[in-house]
Scaffold this motif. Structure first.
Motif, PDB file in Angstrom:
ATOM      1  N   GLU A  76       0.884  -1.153   0.000  1.00 20.40           N
ATOM      2  CA  GLU A  76       0.000   0.000   0.000  1.00 20.40           C
ATOM      3  C   GLU A  76       0.920   1.200   0.000  1.00 20.40           C
ATOM      4  O   GLU A  76       1.807   1.307   0.866  1.00 20.40           O
ATOM      5  CB  GLU A  76      -0.894  -0.027   1.232  1.00 20.40           C
ATOM      6  CG  GLU A  76      -2.024   0.958   1.170  1.00 20.40           C
ATOM      7  CD  GLU A  76      -3.018   0.758   2.312  1.00 20.40           C
ATOM      8  OE1 GLU A  76      -4.180   1.132   2.134  1.00 20.40           O
ATOM      9  OE2 GLU A  76      -2.624   0.254   3.384  1.00 20.40           O
ATOM     10  N   GLU A  77       0.744   2.082  -0.984  1.00 18.98           N
ATOM     11  CA  GLU A  77       1.705   3.163  -1.171  1.00 18.98           C
ATOM     12  C   GLU A  77       1.025   4.487  -1.469  1.00 18.98           C
ATOM     13  O   GLU A  77      -0.090   4.523  -1.992  1.00 18.98           O
ATOM     14  CB  GLU A  77       2.688   2.817  -2.286  1.00 18.98           C
ATOM     15  CG  GLU A  77       2.052   2.578  -3.639  1.00 18.98           C
ATOM     16  CD  GLU A  77       3.028   2.105  -4.697  1.00 18.98           C
ATOM     17  OE1 GLU A  77       4.237   2.350  -4.561  1.00 18.98           O
ATOM     18  OE2 GLU A  77       2.577   1.506  -5.671  1.00 18.98           O
ATOM     19  N   GLU A  78       1.724   5.556  -1.109  1.00 19.85           N
ATOM     20  CA  GLU A  78       1.275   6.903  -1.435  1.00 19.85           C
ATOM     21  C   GLU A  78       1.685   7.210  -2.870  1.00 19.85           C
ATOM     22  O   GLU A  78       2.832   6.988  -3.252  1.00 19.85           O
ATOM     23  CB  GLU A  78       1.915   7.917  -0.495  1.00 19.85           C
ATOM     24  CG  GLU A  78       1.499   7.765   0.944  1.00 19.85           C
ATOM     25  CD  GLU A  78       2.222   8.739   1.859  1.00 19.85           C
ATOM     26  OE1 GLU A  78       2.854   9.694   1.360  1.00 19.85           O
ATOM     27  OE2 GLU A  78       2.148   8.529   3.074  1.00 19.85           O
ATOM     28  N   ILE A 117      -3.671   6.996  -2.090  1.00 20.46           N
ATOM     29  CA  ILE A 117      -3.125   5.739  -1.579  1.00 20.46           C
ATOM     30  C   ILE A 117      -3.606   4.605  -2.467  1.00 20.46           C
ATOM     31  O   ILE A 117      -4.803   4.453  -2.706  1.00 20.46           O
ATOM     32  CB  ILE A 117      -3.530   5.534  -0.108  1.00 20.46           C
ATOM     33  CG1 ILE A 117      -2.908   6.649   0.739  1.00 20.46           C
ATOM     34  CG2 ILE A 117      -3.088   4.165   0.386  1.00 20.46           C
ATOM     35  CD1 ILE A 117      -3.359   6.657   2.182  1.00 20.46           C
ATOM     36  N   ARG A 118      -2.646   3.808  -2.954  1.00 23.28           N
ATOM     37  CA  ARG A 118      -2.942   2.751  -3.922  1.00 23.28           C
ATOM     38  C   ARG A 118      -2.282   1.446  -3.511  1.00 23.28           C
ATOM     39  O   ARG A 118      -1.290   1.425  -2.781  1.00 23.28           O
ATOM     40  CB  ARG A 118      -2.445   3.145  -5.316  1.00 23.28           C
ATOM     41  CG  ARG A 118      -3.080   4.386  -5.892  1.00 23.28           C
ATOM     42  CD  ARG A 118      -4.516   4.120  -6.310  1.00 23.28           C
ATOM     43  NE  ARG A 118      -5.121   5.240  -6.982  1.00 23.28           N
ATOM     44  CZ  ARG A 118      -6.055   6.013  -6.448  1.00 23.28           C
ATOM     45  NH1 ARG A 118      -6.466   5.790  -5.224  1.00 23.28           N
ATOM     46  NH2 ARG A 118      -6.572   7.011  -7.119  1.00 23.28           N
ATOM     47  N   LEU A 159       3.528   2.537   2.602  1.00 24.84           N
ATOM     48  CA  LEU A 159       2.894   2.585   3.921  1.00 24.84           C
ATOM     49  C   LEU A 159       3.003   1.251   4.638  1.00 24.84           C
ATOM     50  O   LEU A 159       3.231   1.205   5.839  1.00 24.84           O
ATOM     51  CB  LEU A 159       1.426   2.984   3.782  1.00 24.84           C
ATOM     52  CG  LEU A 159       1.182   4.335   3.104  1.00 24.84           C
ATOM     53  CD1 LEU A 159      -0.307   4.577   2.920  1.00 24.84           C
ATOM     54  CD2 LEU A 159       1.821   5.451   3.905  1.00 24.84           C
ATOM     55  N   ARG A 208      -8.659   1.027  -6.187  1.00 26.59           N
ATOM     56  CA  ARG A 208      -7.499   1.582  -5.480  1.00 26.59           C
ATOM     57  C   ARG A 208      -6.181   0.975  -5.961  1.00 26.59           C
ATOM     58  O   ARG A 208      -5.163   1.126  -5.298  1.00 26.59           O
ATOM     59  CB  ARG A 208      -7.651   1.372  -3.968  1.00 26.59           C
ATOM     60  CG  ARG A 208      -8.748   2.231  -3.368  1.00 26.59           C
ATOM     61  CD  ARG A 208      -8.793   2.153  -1.857  1.00 26.59           C
ATOM     62  NE  ARG A 208      -7.498   2.461  -1.266  1.00 26.59           N
ATOM     63  CZ  ARG A 208      -7.033   1.852  -0.162  1.00 26.59           C
ATOM     64  NH1 ARG A 208      -7.736   0.928   0.453  1.00 26.59           N
ATOM     65  NH2 ARG A 208      -5.860   2.175   0.331  1.00 26.59           N
ATOM     66  N   ARG A 232      -2.847   0.685  -8.284  1.00 26.13           N
ATOM     67  CA  ARG A 232      -1.948   1.646  -8.937  1.00 26.13           C
ATOM     68  C   ARG A 232      -2.180   1.670 -10.447  1.00 26.13           C
ATOM     69  O   ARG A 232      -2.086   2.707 -11.088  1.00 26.13           O
ATOM     70  CB  ARG A 232      -0.503   1.269  -8.620  1.00 26.13           C
ATOM     71  CG  ARG A 232       0.548   2.169  -9.221  1.00 26.13           C
ATOM     72  CD  ARG A 232       0.930   3.258  -8.259  1.00 26.13           C
ATOM     73  NE  ARG A 232       1.837   4.218  -8.864  1.00 26.13           N
ATOM     74  CZ  ARG A 232       3.036   4.484  -8.391  1.00 26.13           C
ATOM     75  NH1 ARG A 232       3.496   3.856  -7.331  1.00 26.13           N
ATOM     76  NH2 ARG A 232       3.778   5.400  -8.971  1.00 26.13           N
TER      77      ARG A 232
END
Length: 153
Positions: free
Chosen positions: A28-30, A35-36, A109, A125, A127
């Protein structure tokens, strides 16, 4: 060739598709779009093989040591809102060893294990559509030998 034309180059990325006990390792990343979720993935760096790039990205983003066993596929995706084309080399493999104290890459994250149902339910959600496509191809049994990719010095 016309003068003053830009040279088109896709962004080459590598990804690790990792399944364990019916769950897939995602991050899970910014991002610039919020957030994706994504597979452990990133840009291929100079001086490494494609498989080495996937190993590096998995470690940097999840703190797991990844061993590539198969090439899942080569995917082309053009971002609909940016003038960017991605060429993703996705590898299937297993993880061994987890560095619990390792600092994850900036923007990551957390690493999370999700079921295929949870992954499908969070598609808005992702990417990119490559996330679900790689899972679907994996579940369909798609695998190619690592020797399909040749690196010459």
């Amino acid at each position: 060739m016309r003068e003053n034309t830009m040279i088109w180059k896709p962004n080459v990325t590598v990804a690790a598709v990792i399944e364990q006990d019916g769950r897939f390792l995602l991050v899970e990343e910014e991002t610039g779009e919020g957030i994706r979720f994504n597979q452990p993935a990133g840009h291929w760096e100079d001086g490494e093989t494609l498989a080495q790039g996937a190993v590096r990205e998995a470690l940097e983003e999840t703190a797991y040591h990844f061993t590539p066993e198969w090439l899942l596929g080569i995917y082309r995706w053009r971002h609909p809102r940016k003038d960017i084309t991605y060429l993703r080399f996705a590898f299937v493999g297993s993880v061994h060893g987890h560095e619990l104290q390792r600092q994850l890459d900036s923007g990551i994250l957390r690493a999370v294990w999700l079921s295929q149902e949870e992954i499908r339910a969070t598609a808005e959600r992702h990417r990119s559509p490559l996330v679900l496509q790689c899972i679907e191809d994996y579940l369909a049994g798609t695998r190619y030998p690592l020797e399909l990719v040749t690196h010459l010095s």
